[in-house]
Design a protein around this motif. Structure first.
Motif, PDB file in Angstrom:
ATOM      1  N   ILE A 167       0.919   4.422  -2.791  1.00 14.20           N
ATOM      2  CA  ILE A 167       0.685   5.832  -2.454  1.00 14.20           C
ATOM      3  C   ILE A 167       1.919   6.665  -2.787  1.00 14.20           C
ATOM      4  CG2 ILE A 167       0.159   7.451  -0.588  1.00 14.20           C
ATOM      5  CD1 ILE A 167      -1.455   5.178   0.703  1.00 14.20           C
ATOM      6  N   THR A 227      -3.869  13.126   2.901  1.00 12.81           N
ATOM      7  CA  THR A 227      -4.907  14.070   3.282  1.00 12.81           C
ATOM      8  C   THR A 227      -4.423  15.513   3.200  1.00 12.81           C
ATOM      9  OG1 THR A 227      -4.196  13.810   5.552  1.00 12.81           O
ATOM     10  CG2 THR A 227      -6.081  12.496   4.848  1.00 12.81           C
ATOM     11  N   VAL A 255      -7.825   6.391   6.838  1.00 17.04           N
ATOM     12  CA  VAL A 255      -9.133   6.985   6.594  1.00 17.04           C
ATOM     13  C   VAL A 255     -10.285   6.040   6.947  1.00 17.04           C
ATOM     14  CG1 VAL A 255      -8.368   8.703   4.914  1.00 17.04           C
ATOM     15  CG2 VAL A 255      -8.934   6.409   4.130  1.00 17.04           C
ATOM     16  N   GLN A 310       0.839  -1.196   0.000  1.00 16.16           N
ATOM     17  CA  GLN A 310       0.000   0.000   0.000  1.00 16.16           C
ATOM     18  C   GLN A 310       0.881   1.256   0.000  1.00 16.16           C
ATOM     19  OE1 GLN A 310      -1.856   1.332   3.640  1.00 16.16           O
ATOM     20  NE2 GLN A 310      -3.837   1.475   2.615  1.00 16.16           N
ATOM     21  N   GLU A 327       2.305   7.865  -6.248  1.00 14.61           N
ATOM     22  CA  GLU A 327       1.525   9.041  -6.640  1.00 14.61           C
ATOM     23  C   GLU A 327       2.198  10.336  -6.204  1.00 14.61           C
ATOM     24  OE1 GLU A 327      -2.509   8.786  -5.217  1.00 14.61           O
ATOM     25  OE2 GLU A 327      -2.560   6.672  -5.816  1.00 14.61           O
ATOM     26  N   CYS A 339       0.000  11.134   4.949  1.00  9.38           N
ATOM     27  CA  CYS A 339      -0.882  10.025   4.615  1.00  9.38           C
ATOM     28  C   CYS A 339      -1.523   9.494   5.892  1.00  9.38           C
ATOM     29  CB  CYS A 339      -0.059   8.945   3.925  1.00  9.38           C
ATOM     30  SG  CYS A 339      -0.987   7.494   3.540  1.00  9.38           S
ATOM     31  N   LYS A 345      -7.341   1.331   5.295  1.00  7.86           N
ATOM     32  CA  LYS A 345      -7.285   2.210   4.141  1.00  7.86           C
ATOM     33  C   LYS A 345      -6.594   3.526   4.508  1.00  7.86           C
ATOM     34  CE  LYS A 345     -10.412   3.740   0.641  1.00  7.86           C
ATOM     35  NZ  LYS A 345     -11.716   4.363   0.615  1.00  7.86           N
ATOM     36  N   ARG A 346      -5.695   3.952   3.643  1.00  8.19           N
ATOM     37  CA  ARG A 346      -4.989   5.211   3.899  1.00  8.19           C
ATOM     38  C   ARG A 346      -5.014   6.094   2.673  1.00  8.19           C
ATOM     39  NH1 ARG A 346      -2.025   1.399   6.612  1.00  8.19           N
ATOM     40  NH2 ARG A 346      -1.401   1.880   8.752  1.00  8.19           N
ATOM     41  N   GLU A 347      -4.956   7.427   2.923  1.00 10.49           N
ATOM     42  CA  GLU A 347      -4.926   8.371   1.809  1.00 10.49           C
ATOM     43  C   GLU A 347      -4.063   9.567   2.181  1.00 10.49           C
ATOM     44  OE1 GLU A 347      -8.852   9.757   0.930  1.00 10.49           O
ATOM     45  OE2 GLU A 347      -9.436   7.781   0.127  1.00 10.49           O
TER      46      GLU A 347
END
Ligand code: ADP
Length: 762
Positions: free
Chosen positions: A8, A99, A84, A4, A11, A81, A95-97
């Motif tokens: 990320i 932010t 979330v 994961q 990106e 990150c 789940k991570r994003e």
């Protein structure tokens, strides 16, 4: 999990990714290696026994802000990150994003930002007919945009705004990118093709509604200043050491507020071109100097004003804390009195322009917040007693829970007549009433029995349980309510951001003007007369910075007249160390000061509006970039000859060194001639080529001057006086002696010189 992470990270390849893992933000691989160095934290490894262990470092999540700030300060981009979804209910990897993205151009953190400097994010777009440039400072809401018809003009605008970060489209040629990197080493380049707002939206999750109306870029309204001149005249930093102290800004900045300081800096970097605007500022400075009591009250009041502009931005973006709001209220306190004071004076209509003293905002804040709130917003202690009955009640319960329980105990004893009745607490039952067996028959019916012990019975009552719930929940509810009340207040102030910004702007102007008045008063400056023709008449001018340096000798003022009738090019000769450079720079500084609306260090000054100041002085900084002295000189001279107009002021401090004598002389000659006959700009030209003084014989625009020295018993005494005519010799050997060259070498040099002068071959 690392899978994961890799997704990320892919990106955000050019950001340092801070990845939330439990109570830490972790960085992996190269990010870890790089940031552990910048942050001074320990680098460890994951899967130590693996053949390819993963480098790793981390910082605690609750204290992450200073770490982010440090990375950004080092010119890094940081991607935060977060998890979330709730780790407790998540299946598999949480789940991570990303932010939040933090970059030098979009920081709000007060500890990282330089209080006395705008923090611009710039964005460039390539057009058919040049470039579009937008600059935004989200920490103040300032926003300027406009077109630049050439790359050179774009560079000048960037020189003036000094952005921390620039968004450039991928279509910009590599050479231009490199030029930006060399010219502005402290400016981070980000590839970005949308406009600037999209970037702000992506990086800032908060609101950007506080951005002020877009103002046009300086172009046309203000003087073009190239980077060379900005550096050579030491406008905001010194040449050596890049210090603020010792620069013109360091001298003129007596501002009391951060916003005033920022404004003054931008004034210095964008001198005015319009008479009315210059006269407006000069009138204001004069009015302030004419009313010392007002000036004193004003500066005193301003000293109590915090950074309203940046606080207003934090309020609008929802990052202001209670201390910010209290600071905001305090800053508004002196405003009504200032307005009243200013209404009588003609200071840029300041009295009228402070339309809004924000009394309602101030009153609302003072009514809501305690005088000295903590920084944290979740720990309570922010809201004043008496504001919300609900909060007061919760506080009473939470803080005085024990008293209330004691009260219940007393009440029950009286009602039952059981003097030994006790209210007690344990983890299993919470609060309960305890009655010894002796009094069992006096226990009323509504007591609910919970437990029987050897000597006593334990009961509860609905009242006690209700109270217990209140006490135990009160603390939590109280904190939540305080936070909610604070957010309501902050949202309410956020709707008034425009008003606050407007008031802040007037205060910043007043502060900058007061600063100019104070320095003018303390240093004996005069009001310059700014006129339309090509006059340049400075009587007893001084160098504003050199005159204040601790020196053995007293500073000697000098006159400079290069009006139409007086001719246009001053050819200045004189030995090294005589003061050529000083007098030329002082002329440039006096013109610049006049056009920012400042008084000037002279007895009298009459200055025909200058459209641009060009300087060709030294080359130390460019040398460091690997360009030869000669190349730098020639490039600078080329710019001057191409761009200077009749309205310009040109300062040339030696040209043609670094090549053979004849080459150098020939070039210097041709440049001087072109300036005097074609360009016709007001020019001060210092040279050690004595041959150049012959130009005065044939060109009416050229006038010779020298800086006088006296020779006494083989020693030279610097007189520091600029006088008409040229000097016979250069005294180079005297200066070499002063510098401590061995006596033998000096006497040999004197001998060689005599032989050379006689034309004898050695
Ligand atoms: P030059 O350019 O002729 O080599 P500078 O202008 O650099 O000389 O001056 C050398 C030093 O002389 C300055 O650093 C300053 O200390 C002193 N100086 C220059 N002008 C004056 C003046 N008008 N009054 C007093 N001291 C001066």
């Amino acid at each position: 999990m690392l899978k994961q992470y890799a997704l990320i990270k892919a990106e955000h390849p050019d950001s340092i990714l801070m990845y939330r893992l439990g109570d830490f933000y972790e960085m992996f691989f190269d990010d870890a290696v790089e940031s552990s160095k910048i942050l001074g934290i320990t680098l460890t490894t994951r899967n130590r026994n693996d053949p390819n262990p993963v480098p790793l470092c981390g910082v605690p999540f609750h204290a992450v802000e200073p770490y982010i700030a440090k990375l950004v300060d080092a010119g890094k981009r940081v991607a935060i990150c977060d998890q979330v979804e709730d780790p407790a209910t998540a299946k598999g990897v949480v789940k991570r994003e990303v932010t939040r993205l933090v970059t030098p151009g979009v920081i709000l953190d007060a500890t990282t930002l330089d209080a006395k400097r705008d923090n611009f994010l710039a964005a460039v777009e390539v057009k058919d007919d040049g470039y579009d440039l937008a600059v935004v400072d989200i920490s103040t809401g300032r926003h300027e945009a406009g077109g630049c018809s050439s790359w050179g003009l774009l560079i000048e605008e960037l020189t003036r705004c000094e952005p921390r970060e620039i968004l450039i489209p991928t279509s910009i040629p590599e050479g231009h990118r490199q030029e930006l990197a060399i010219r502005f080493p402290a400016m981070l380049q980000t590839s970005w093709s949308d406009g600037v707002m999209a970037y702000l939206e992506q990086t800032q999750r908060g609101s950007i509604r506080h951005l002020q109306e877009v103002r046009p870029l300086g172009g046309g309204r203000t003087m073009r200043l190239d980077e060379v001149t900005k550096r050579n005249l030491e406008l905001v930093t010194t040449l050596q050491g890049e210090e603020r102290t010792g620069s013109l800004l360091g001298l003129l900045d007596r501002t009391k507020t951060a916003m005033g300081g920022r404004l003054l800096r931008s004034w210095i970097l964008s001198p005015l071109l319009r008479h009315e605007e210059i006269a407006g500022r000069l009138d204001a400075v004069e009015a302030l100097m004419g009313t010392p009591a007002t000036l004193a009250t004003l500066t005193e009041s301003l000293a109590a004003v915090y950074d309203l502009e940046r606080i207003a931005s934090r309020v609008a973006m929802g990052t202001a804390n209670a201390r910010d709001c209290v600071a905001l209220a305090r800053s508004l306190e002196p405003v009504p009195a200032m307005k009243a004071l200013l209404l009588d004076l003609r200071i840029q209509n300041a009295g009228l322009r402070i339309q809004d003293c924000g009394e309602d905002i101030r009153e609302r804040i003072t009514r809501t917040l305690v005088d000295d709130p903590p920084i944290g917003l979740r720990d309570g202690g922010i809201i004043r007693d008496g504001l919300s009955p609900e909060l007061d009640e919760l506080r009473k319960i939470a803080h005085h829970g024990k008293d209330v329980i004691a009260g219940i105990e007393a009440k029950e004893r009286e009602a039952t007549g059981i003097s030994s009745l006790k209210v007690r607490f344990n983890k299993v039952f919470g609060y309960f009433l305890e009655v010894t067996h002796t009094h069992r028959d006096k226990v009323p019916h509504h007591y609910i029995r919970k437990q029987t012990l050897v000597g006593a019975e334990r009961y509860i009552t609905p009242e006690l349980k209700e109270y217990e719930e209140k006490v135990l929940g009160a603390e939590e509810k109280m904190l939540a309510l305080e936070y909610r009340l604070f957010c309501e207040l902050r949202d309410e102030i956020a709707t008034c951001v425009r008003r606050l910004q407007q008031t802040a702007r007037v205060l910043a102007e007043l502060d900058a003007l007061a600063s100019l008045a104070v320095i003018a008063r303390d240093s004996g400056y005069v009001r310059p007369e700014v006129v339309d023709d090509m006059t340049l008449e400075i009587v007893e001018g001084r160098h504003p910075i050199v005159e204040r340096m601790p020196m053995q000798e007293r500073f000697v003022p000098n006159d400079v007249m290069i009006g139409d009738a007086e001719g246009r090019l001053m050819m200045i000769t004189g030995p090294n160390m005589a003061g050529k450079s000083t007098v030329m720079r002082q002329v440039a500084l006096i013109c610049l000061m006049a056009q920012i609306g400042s008084y000037v260090p002279a007895r009298r000054a009459r200055i025909g509006l200058v459209d641009r100041i060009f300087t060709r002085i030294g080359a130390a900084d460019a040398l460091a970039r690997g360009q030869s002295t000669f190349m730098v000189e020639m490039t600078e001279a080329a710019v001057i000859l191409r761009e200077a107009t009749r309205r310009s002021l040109v300062i040339i401090d030696e040209i043609g060194r670094g090549t053979s004598t004849f080459d150098g002389l020939a070039i210097a000659w041709a440049v001087a001639e072109d300036l005097a006959t074609r360009v016709k700009a007001r020019t001060l030209f210092a040279t050690h080529y004595h041959e150049l003084t012959e130009l005065a014989d044939t060109l009416p625009a050229v006038h010779n001057f020298h800086i006088a020295v006296r020779e006494e018993k083989g020693e030279i005494i610097f007189l520091r006086r600029l006088l008409p005519g040229s000097t016979p010799h250069s005294f180079g050997i005297h200066v070499a002696k002063l510098a401590g060259l061995p006596a033998d070498v000096i006497s040999r040099a004197n001998h060689v010189l005599k032989e050379l002068e006689r034309g004898k071959p050695l």
